[in-house]
Design a protein around this motif. Structure first.
Motif, mmCIF file in Angstrom:
data_model
loop_
_atom_site.group_PDB
_atom_site.id
_atom_site.type_symbol
_atom_site.label_atom_id
_atom_site.label_comp_id
_atom_site.label_asym_id
_atom_site.label_seq_id
_atom_site.Cartn_x
_atom_site.Cartn_y
_atom_site.Cartn_z
ATOM 1 N N ASP A 36 0.807 -1.222 0.000
ATOM 2 C CA ASP A 36 0.000 0.000 0.000
ATOM 3 C C ASP A 36 0.841 1.274 0.000
ATOM 4 O OD1 ASP A 36 1.025 -0.247 2.556
ATOM 5 O OD2 ASP A 36 -0.862 0.219 3.564
ATOM 6 N N ALA A 37 2.066 1.196 -0.494
ATOM 7 C CA ALA A 37 2.986 2.342 -0.474
ATOM 8 C C ALA A 37 2.431 3.542 -1.240
ATOM 9 C CB ALA A 37 4.327 1.935 -1.079
ATOM 10 N N THR A 38 2.887 4.736 -0.833
ATOM 11 C CA THR A 38 2.622 5.953 -1.600
ATOM 12 C C THR A 38 3.945 6.430 -2.193
ATOM 13 O OG1 THR A 38 2.870 7.344 0.357
ATOM 14 C CG2 THR A 38 0.637 6.696 -0.251
ATOM 15 N N TYR A 39 3.862 6.993 -3.378
ATOM 16 C CA TYR A 39 5.055 7.396 -4.130
ATOM 17 C C TYR A 39 4.746 8.721 -4.807
ATOM 18 C CZ TYR A 39 9.117 6.531 -7.226
ATOM 19 O OH TYR A 39 10.321 6.576 -7.893
ATOM 20 N N VAL A 40 5.409 9.792 -4.371
ATOM 21 C CA VAL A 40 5.171 11.118 -4.926
ATOM 22 C C VAL A 40 6.415 11.544 -5.711
ATOM 23 C CG1 VAL A 40 4.635 13.535 -4.432
ATOM 24 C CG2 VAL A 40 3.653 11.713 -3.004
ATOM 25 N N THR A 41 6.227 11.814 -7.004
ATOM 26 C CA THR A 41 7.336 12.220 -7.865
ATOM 27 C C THR A 41 7.614 13.713 -7.717
ATOM 28 O OG1 THR A 41 6.016 12.851 -9.793
ATOM 29 C CG2 THR A 41 6.575 10.486 -9.546
ATOM 30 N N PHE A 42 8.752 14.161 -8.278
ATOM 31 C CA PHE A 42 9.099 15.578 -8.172
ATOM 32 C C PHE A 42 8.155 16.467 -8.968
ATOM 33 C CE2 PHE A 42 11.384 14.813 -12.087
ATOM 34 C CZ PHE A 42 11.399 16.044 -12.729
ATOM 35 N N LYS A 101 26.301 17.924 -8.807
ATOM 36 C CA LYS A 101 25.243 18.387 -7.909
ATOM 37 C C LYS A 101 24.026 17.499 -8.075
ATOM 38 C CE LYS A 101 24.256 22.749 -7.259
ATOM 39 N NZ LYS A 101 23.889 24.141 -7.501
ATOM 40 N N LEU A 102 23.511 17.022 -6.954
ATOM 41 C CA LEU A 102 22.273 16.251 -6.970
ATOM 42 C C LEU A 102 21.133 17.235 -6.731
ATOM 43 C CD1 LEU A 102 23.558 13.213 -4.892
ATOM 44 C CD2 LEU A 102 23.287 13.369 -7.374
ATOM 45 N N THR A 103 20.164 17.262 -7.629
ATOM 46 C CA THR A 103 19.176 18.342 -7.642
ATOM 47 C C THR A 103 17.864 18.029 -6.939
ATOM 48 O OG1 THR A 103 18.236 17.634 -9.755
ATOM 49 C CG2 THR A 103 20.088 19.185 -9.845
ATOM 50 N N LYS A 104 17.751 16.829 -6.367
ATOM 51 C CA LYS A 104 16.497 16.470 -5.718
ATOM 52 C C LYS A 104 16.751 16.056 -4.277
ATOM 53 C CE LYS A 104 14.649 15.107 -10.116
ATOM 54 N NZ LYS A 104 15.068 14.120 -11.079
ATOM 55 N N VAL A 105 15.723 16.202 -3.466
ATOM 56 C CA VAL A 105 15.755 15.736 -2.083
ATOM 57 C C VAL A 105 14.636 14.717 -1.949
ATOM 58 C CG1 VAL A 105 15.530 16.380 0.339
ATOM 59 C CG2 VAL A 105 16.642 17.949 -1.256
ATOM 60 N N GLN A 106 14.970 13.547 -1.396
ATOM 61 C CA GLN A 106 13.975 12.486 -1.252
ATOM 62 C C GLN A 106 13.823 12.095 0.209
ATOM 63 O OE1 GLN A 106 16.784 11.402 -3.372
ATOM 64 N NE2 GLN A 106 15.891 11.844 -5.341
ATOM 65 N N THR A 107 12.597 11.764 0.565
ATOM 66 C CA THR A 107 12.311 11.216 1.883
ATOM 67 C C THR A 107 11.689 9.837 1.688
ATOM 68 O OG1 THR A 107 11.883 13.420 2.756
ATOM 69 C CG2 THR A 107 11.083 11.561 4.059
ATOM 70 N N TYR A 108 12.290 8.853 2.325
ATOM 71 C CA TYR A 108 11.805 7.483 2.326
ATOM 72 C C TYR A 108 11.335 7.151 3.736
ATOM 73 C CZ TYR A 108 14.795 6.740 -1.848
ATOM 74 O OH TYR A 108 15.407 6.799 -3.076
ATOM 75 N N THR A 109 10.153 6.616 3.860
ATOM 76 C CA THR A 109 9.702 6.039 5.124
ATOM 77 C C THR A 109 9.725 4.536 4.910
ATOM 78 O OG1 THR A 109 8.285 7.943 5.543
ATOM 79 C CG2 THR A 109 7.844 5.935 6.820
ATOM 80 N N LEU A 110 10.514 3.848 5.730
ATOM 81 C CA LEU A 110 10.673 2.404 5.591
ATOM 82 C C LEU A 110 10.114 1.694 6.807
ATOM 83 C CD1 LEU A 110 13.640 3.773 4.456
ATOM 84 C CD2 LEU A 110 13.621 1.493 3.497
ATOM 85 N N VAL A 111 9.545 0.526 6.573
ATOM 86 C CA VAL A 111 9.018 -0.307 7.659
ATOM 87 C C VAL A 111 9.578 -1.715 7.492
ATOM 88 C CG1 VAL A 111 6.891 1.038 7.974
ATOM 89 C CG2 VAL A 111 6.917 -0.876 6.365
#
Length: 148
Positions: A36-42, A101-111
């Motif tokens: 049931d993961a959620t995935y939001v793109t840039f 330069k890495l141009t994105k910031v990502q947040t992962y919630t892991l279980v």
């Protein structure tokens, strides 16, 4: 004290995601996410569930993202008990060499599900360094403490 075993386990999940991406393997990529993961793109697209994530990446790997790789570096990792973690990275989609330069910031919630760690939520944000610089110049108190 840093829990190096759990830290290595989490970073191995992200490295495995990147490996599946580099192979263009949407099913292997999707297998890293909870049912049931959620995935939001840039760009703001929100996918719901492992199958939606895998199906969308199958199309992306065949077209817009064909031949690309993921580059990432860990900014922060926090464990929220024994079965949940929040990982923040800088990253980018690349063809060829690792970008300067890495141009994105990502947040992962892991279980943790059984003996596996899976991504329950992912959010990817395009970094706007010019806007960030303007904000920091005219309102220095907006600069994160870690950058002062």
């Amino acid at each position: 004290m840093i829990d190096t075993d759990r830290t290595a386990t989490i970073t191995a999940v992200i490295d495995s995601l990147a490996d599946a991406w580099a192979r263009g393997d949407a099913d292997a990529y999707g297998a890293h996410f909870t049912e049931d993961a959620t995935y939001v793109t840039f760009v703001g697209t929100c996918y719901q569930g492992r199958q939606d994530i895998a199906d969308s990446h199958r199309a992306l790997f065949a077209k817009f993202l064909k031949g690309t790789k993921l580059a990432h570096e860990v900014l922060d990792l926090r464990f929220l008990g024994s079965d949940a973690a929040v990982l923040t990275t800088r990253g980018d989609t690349v063809k060829g060499e690792h970008p300067k330069k890495l141009t994105k910031v990502q947040t992962y919630t892991l279980v943790r599900e059984g003996d596996r760690w899976l991504v329950a939520a992912f959010h990817n944000t395009q970094r706007k360094s010019v806007m960030e610089g303007i904000s920091f110049r005219f309102a220095p108190e907006t600069r994160p403490k870690a950058q002062q």
